[in-house]
Design an enzyme around this catalytic site. Sequence first.
Site, PDB file in Angstrom:
ATOM      1  CG  ASP A 195      33.828  -0.365  41.139  1.00  0.00           C
ATOM      2  OD1 ASP A 195      34.276  -0.690  42.251  1.00  0.00           O
ATOM      3  OD2 ASP A 195      32.842   0.388  40.989  1.00  0.00           O
TER       4      ASP A 195
ATOM      5  CE1 TYR B 205      27.442   2.731  40.920  1.00  0.00           C
ATOM      6  CE2 TYR B 205      29.035   1.337  39.809  1.00  0.00           C
ATOM      7  CZ  TYR B 205      28.736   2.297  40.749  1.00  0.00           C
ATOM      8  OH  TYR B 205      29.761   2.817  41.500  1.00  0.00           O
TER       9      TYR B 205
ATOM     10  CE  LYS C 128      31.321   0.467  44.216  1.00  0.00           C
ATOM     11  NZ  LYS C 128      31.000   0.443  42.776  1.00  0.00           N
TER      12      LYS C 128
ATOM     13  CG  HIS D 201      27.091   2.013  46.743  1.00  0.00           C
ATOM     14  ND1 HIS D 201      26.598   1.533  45.570  1.00  0.00           N
ATOM     15  CD2 HIS D 201      27.827   3.098  46.403  1.00  0.00           C
ATOM     16  CE1 HIS D 201      27.009   2.281  44.566  1.00  0.00           C
ATOM     17  NE2 HIS D 201      27.754   3.243  45.045  1.00  0.00           N
TER      18      HIS D 201
END
Length: 280
Positions: free
Chosen positions: A45, A50, A75, A108
Amino acid sequence: MALTDTYKLNNGVVIPKIGFGTWQNIDQAESATAAAIKTGYRHIDTAAVYENEEPVAKAIHESGVPREDIFITTKLYNTERGYKTTLAAFEKSMARLNLDYLDLYLVHWPANPAVGENWAETNAETWRAFEELYDAGRIRAIGLSNFSVPYLTELMKTVRVAPMVNQIEFHPGYMQQETLQMSHDLGIVVEAWSPLGNGRVLTDPVLVEMAARYGVSVAQLCVRWCLQHGTLPLPKSVSADRIAQNADVFGFEISTEDMAAIDALPETGFSGLHPDRVTF
Ligand code: A2P
């Protein structure tokens, strides 16, 4: 149960029951993802925000495991909400991931009244782009993240393709019962982000005593508790030992009584990130 066991999504696609989380891991994203795959995780994931899609994908591509044996999620970030912007952001993620199809794409965070009065329309437009990418075969499954009851209720009024997943903060001390229940009632698989409360619940005295009784770590107790609630935990770690430990949760079962005792914990370890209140 085993690490390779799966849940079936509402479109028939299967998803491994434990995923490897990569939030807050940039520098060691590649090594940690490689360690996770070596341990046997087959579900990874990541997310555009990120800033680790590239190193995570590098570890996947270099793992030697066939692409189709690894379930990959990324996401859409909040700054890219809307129809056209979502389509463009998806292509950028796919380029960073160096993939020709994605397993799961998530919204998200829902747009909320704190970011604009058109929040409901924005979420609907974002979802329309997700549906189009899904119809075109670019993504095997589409879903949401952090959609609590009001956002899920509103979005469901306009969906053509029902979401398959809702990824929410879920750990002992913060289990969002109503969102869990509504998601499950709609046939949506709930994924648990920060199943260890980002490490904040690991010293809770009730959990420490209980884990000792089962002869496991508190982290293992948390992951197992998620599974016994029918959710899909996404534990994360940069350490190969802890990555392996967090997946070694199939040799014990939490009793009904102890599940209830964990459920009854007061709020503990909440991140502070609430879908009604975030302004990003
Ligand atoms: P580390 O990366 O040094 O292992 P969550 O997945 O709930 O967000 O929690 C992640 C946090 O928990 C990280 O700080 C991680 O640190 C720590 N952590 C992960 N697995 C374990 C474990 N088995 N024992 C103790 N701490 C852990």
